[in-house]
Enzyme design. Sequence first.
Site, PDB file in Angstrom:
ATOM      1  N   LYS A  54      51.076  31.431  41.353  1.00 30.87           N
ATOM      2  CA  LYS A  54      51.825  31.759  42.723  1.00 30.87           C
ATOM      3  C   LYS A  54      52.955  31.413  43.244  1.00 30.87           C
ATOM      4  O   LYS A  54      53.818  30.979  43.227  1.00 30.87           O
ATOM      5  CB  LYS A  54      50.627  32.797  43.692  1.00 30.87           C
ATOM      6  N   GLN A  98      43.972  32.103  49.684  1.00 32.63           N
ATOM      7  CA  GLN A  98      43.661  32.706  48.146  1.00 32.63           C
ATOM      8  C   GLN A  98      41.691  32.812  48.563  1.00 32.63           C
ATOM      9  O   GLN A  98      41.036  32.649  49.758  1.00 32.63           O
ATOM     10  CB  GLN A  98      43.514  31.326  47.351  1.00 32.63           C
ATOM     11  N   ASP A 121      50.236  38.738  52.238  1.00 31.40           N
ATOM     12  CA  ASP A 121      49.137  39.879  50.873  1.00 31.40           C
ATOM     13  C   ASP A 121      48.972  40.967  51.851  1.00 31.40           C
ATOM     14  O   ASP A 121      48.246  42.125  51.258  1.00 31.40           O
ATOM     15  CB  ASP A 121      48.206  39.123  51.741  1.00 31.40           C
TER      16      ASP A 121
HETATM   17  N1  GUN Z   1      42.035  37.609  45.727  1.00 30.57           N
HETATM   18  C1  GUN Z   1      42.383  38.291  44.375  1.00 30.57           C
HETATM   19  N2  GUN Z   1      43.204  38.623  44.545  1.00 30.57           N
HETATM   20  C2  GUN Z   1      44.058  38.185  45.800  1.00 30.57           C
HETATM   21  C3  GUN Z   1      45.147  38.633  46.660  1.00 30.57           C
HETATM   22  O1  GUN Z   1      46.277  39.310  45.930  1.00 30.57           O
HETATM   23  N3  GUN Z   1      45.233  37.752  47.459  1.00 30.57           N
HETATM   24  C4  GUN Z   1      44.349  36.732  47.966  1.00 30.57           C
HETATM   25  N4  GUN Z   1      45.048  36.593  48.751  1.00 30.57           N
HETATM   26  N5  GUN Z   1      43.339  36.374  47.138  1.00 30.57           N
HETATM   27  C5  GUN Z   1      43.339  37.626  46.553  1.00 30.57           C
END
Ligand code: GUN
Length: 287
Positions: A54, A98, A121
Amino acid sequence: MPAKIISGNAVAKSIRNDCKERISALGRRAGVVPGLAVVLVGDSAPSRVYVRKKLHAAQEVGIVAHLFEFPSNVAPEAVLAKIDELNADPRVHGILVQLPLPPQFSIFEVLHRISRDKDVDGFHLYNVGGLVVGDTIFPPCTPFGVMKILEHENIPIEGQNVVIVGASNIVGKPMALMMMQAGATVAVCHAKTRDLAQFTILADILVVAAGVPGLILPQMVKTGCVVVDVGINRLADGRIVGDVDFEGVVKKASYITPVPGGVGPMTVTMLLSNTITAAEKSTMAPI
Ligand code: GUN
């Protein structure tokens, strides 16, 4: 005829080019550079990999990205205080915590602490509510990426039977809402569903996000079905595979996404897009 294998990498590349143009336009118009803050708690290896991807992708398109790391035994108050600080920082347009978080955390308390205007998100209740009524600003990244893949391939959704396998808050549930909004007839299956195949066989579009390698076998899908595999599973021999028996199902489907190189790059890409949206909105007067 075997299915067309959809390259998520190619779709992602085209959207990332659009992202670069949006960032240039925003700079010219308002002198703003989008900023993304990523909060990582603990040392889960997969989470580290995702976060690195990311941050790298953000920097590559021109988003200023910062990582804030905490040890797995951190007190939740310290993370909440960091979120408060990031909420107040005008250089930060998007905040991502996350998941998963260690057990001492209430995930909802953390997610709802993020300003709804920086919730890239799309997990804050306000944005989830917007999704329910068909008016969200930040669609959750993975299902948003699936919609973009289907759009890119000109695959119609209205009136189609869509079957989703997996009912998580991150993928399955928002996916169902987006598909409903697009006019599909939607069934959501999950770990407690009896006889999964009786549902999957009806699907014109099958979206699988169960986290079970090889769950979907060729006899479970209709000939000509569109198969989107959201699963990312690491096997004992180190290989990364999805939830679909790719070798079998590719012979029967009309379209299929591979793993890796399918939905994965789109999740990261839609995070970039949502972060730019947040930055664009920050320059507009509130309604
Ligand atoms: N963990 C797995 N997928 C995601 C996501 O799309 N966003 C976040 N913040 N954590 C995750």
